[in-house]
Design a protein around this motif. Structure first.
Motif, PDB file in Angstrom:
ATOM      1  N   LEU A   1     -21.181  51.929  94.286  1.00 14.40           N
ATOM      2  CA  LEU A   1     -21.393  53.220  94.937  1.00 14.40           C
ATOM      3  C   LEU A   1     -22.248  54.178  94.120  1.00 14.40           C
ATOM      4  CD1 LEU A   1     -17.874  53.745  96.553  1.00 14.40           C
ATOM      5  CD2 LEU A   1     -20.012  53.177  97.709  1.00 14.40           C
ATOM      6  N   LYS A   2     -22.769  53.710  92.979  1.00 13.25           N
ATOM      7  CA  LYS A   2     -23.726  54.521  92.233  1.00 13.25           C
ATOM      8  C   LYS A   2     -25.102  54.473  92.897  1.00 13.25           C
ATOM      9  CE  LYS A   2     -21.427  54.139  87.747  1.00 13.25           C
ATOM     10  NZ  LYS A   2     -21.475  53.558  86.374  1.00 13.25           N
ATOM     11  N   LYS A   3     -25.258  53.571  93.850  1.00 17.78           N
ATOM     12  CA  LYS A   3     -26.506  53.475  94.624  1.00 17.78           C
ATOM     13  C   LYS A   3     -26.158  53.543  96.109  1.00 17.78           C
ATOM     14  CE  LYS A   3     -26.149  48.476  94.019  1.00 17.78           C
ATOM     15  NZ  LYS A   3     -26.773  47.278  93.426  1.00 17.78           N
ATOM     16  N   PRO A   4     -27.129  53.873  96.960  1.00 19.01           N
ATOM     17  CA  PRO A   4     -26.836  53.980  98.399  1.00 19.01           C
ATOM     18  C   PRO A   4     -26.233  52.694  98.950  1.00 19.01           C
ATOM     19  CG  PRO A   4     -28.998  54.877  97.920  1.00 19.01           C
ATOM     20  CD  PRO A   4     -28.531  54.231  96.654  1.00 19.01           C
ATOM     21  N   THR A   5     -25.111  52.827  99.664  1.00 21.24           N
ATOM     22  CA  THR A   5     -24.359  51.684 100.170  1.00 21.24           C
ATOM     23  C   THR A   5     -24.029  51.895 101.645  1.00 21.24           C
ATOM     24  OG1 THR A   5     -23.362  51.283  98.000  1.00 21.24           O
ATOM     25  CG2 THR A   5     -22.235  50.329  99.902  1.00 21.24           C
TER      26      THR A   5
END
Length: 423
Positions: free
Chosen positions: A25-29
């Motif tokens: 979730l540190k990147k767009p998911t």
């Protein structure tokens, strides 16, 4: 990316999560949450997944709302003691359309554009043989019967049908389909969905080698210990104003205990952490003012029923709970009509009322009491008020008791109201 896990955690919106989700979730998911059309309306428990969809979307992720047009034919057996009554195709189509419109309305209030899908669109295109051959081979019966939801039903005298047993496979296939078609890597659901979510995660891993994730949120529980559910026994608080009146909906929130309201203000609103902490601090100083309950009731009623209805519910509540009986007898006709339309009521003809009706007969007729003896017990317990005045005996109600030219208001105990209109 802002930390969605932190946001959901302080709002009490996470029960369980798959290891490694924080890094993902540190990147767009892309994530999804499902809604089964087992009724023609959502209820307050269903507001949680909608709230979570909005939180993810606002944090820069992609949210998908999935309506179970296919899985609704079966019904999820999780936490159910007996097999569901299977719904017809016509009812499911009607329910699906109704729930779709409710979700769109709730999202539009917060200007959120979240994609809505229906799993019937892909489930109906796969044959039974293909499904068993291509999907069923990845599920072992040993693993499936080890789940608590299945074990409970197997040990039940009625057992579990193959129809319900297959539900988990179909939900797992949904996750696989969305993973391949929409690059969806996360499924979110209620805590009773953990087993079904894990089925999808395992199916994706075995069939594609990819890593997928799951998060569950706590269920909203009724005072009797049963979750709010579209097919649960007992009374629900529905979002459809025809199933739960806006007045009753508003009263549910305004009457939440001080213990619960501090949790619910976090769960059910989008107020910032700082604002909520300030509201809680103020509430604790003056709990008799019920600041949190009012904020919560106003905001959720506005969201579900609109600003105009919310303001009307505040006005009606203030009038009904005003202690002075004189003020209630001096209202204008428009206000009486509004009260009559929004609280439990009954119409009586002038002819029926002409000779007068004894109090206990009228109370039984109202439906608030099962019998005259039950009404009499309430009367003896000093629990019945007529036009806000305590009544202690079975009086004959006559024209002198009418207010606003055609109304009679009853209160039972501290919170229950009923109004009669005579025409």
């Amino acid at each position: 990316m802002q930390d969605i896990i932190d946001e959901l955690s302080w709002r009490y919106l996470i029960k369980n999560k798959v290891t490694g989700i924080e890094n993902q979730l540190k990147k767009p998911t892309t994530m999804y949450i499902g809604f089964d059309p087992t009724s023609d309306s959502l209820h307050i428990g269903n507001l949680l997944p909608i709230i979570i969809l909005i939180h993810f979307q606002r944090k820069g992720h992609k949210s998908l709302a999935l309506i179970g047009g296919a899985t609704g034919f079966i019904g999820d057996p999780s936490e159910k003691e007996d097999q569901r009554i299977l719904l017809s195709k016509e009812i499911l189509q009607k329910n699906t359309e109704s729930i779709k419109n409710q979700i769109l309305k709730l999202l539009k209030f917060y200007s959120e554009k979240i994609e809505l899908l229906n799993n019937l669109d892909w489930i109906q295109n796969i044959s039974f043989i293909d499904f068993i051959r291509e999907i069923g081979k990845y599920f072992t019966v040993n693993h499936m019967i080890s789940r608590d939801s299945v074990k409970k039903r197997i040990n039940n005298k009625n057992g579990i049908s193959f129809t319900e047993f297959s539900y988990s496979l179909i939900q797992g296939y949904d996750f696989l389909y969305l993973n391949q078609a929409k690059n969806c890597q996360l499924q979110v659901g209620g805590s009773d969905q953990w087993g079904n979510i894990m089925s999808g995660i395992e199916l994706i891993r075995k069939k594609t080698g990819k890593k997928a994730y799951g998060i569950t949120f706590p269920l909203i529980i009724k005072p009797n210990g049963i979750k709010f559910g579209k097919s649960e026994k007992g009374e629900n608080i529905w979002l459809d104003g025809k199933k739960t009146s806006p007045y009753k909906f508003y009263q549910f929130w305004i009457n939440i205990s001080d213990f619960e309201v501090e949790k619910y203000i976090r769960i059910y609103t989008f107020f910032s952490k700082e604002k909520i902490e300030n509201l809680i601090c103020e509430h604790r100083k003056y709990p008799n003012k019920r600041l949190l309950q009012k904020k919560l009731a106003n905001k959720i009623t506005e969201w579900v029923h609109g600003n105009g209805i919310s303001k009307k519910m505040i006005e009606i509540t203030n009038i009904l709970f005003e202690k002075k009986s004189e003020s209630f007898q001096l209202l204008d006709d428009k206000t009486y009509i509004s009260i009559y339309n929004h609280i439990p009521h009954m119409l009586i003809s002038c002819e029926e009322f002409e000779k007068g009706i004894f109090l206990l007969d009228l109370l039984k007729k109202s439906g608030f009491f099962y019998s005259k003896s039950e009404a009499n017990r309430a009367l003896k317990a000093n629990s019945i008020y007529l036009n806000k005045i305590l009544v202690k005996e079975n009086i004959l109600i006559k024209k002198e008791n009418i207010i606003g030219k055609k109304y009679i208001l009853f209160r039972f105990g501290k919170k229950e109201f009923f109004i009669i209109k005579i025409e």
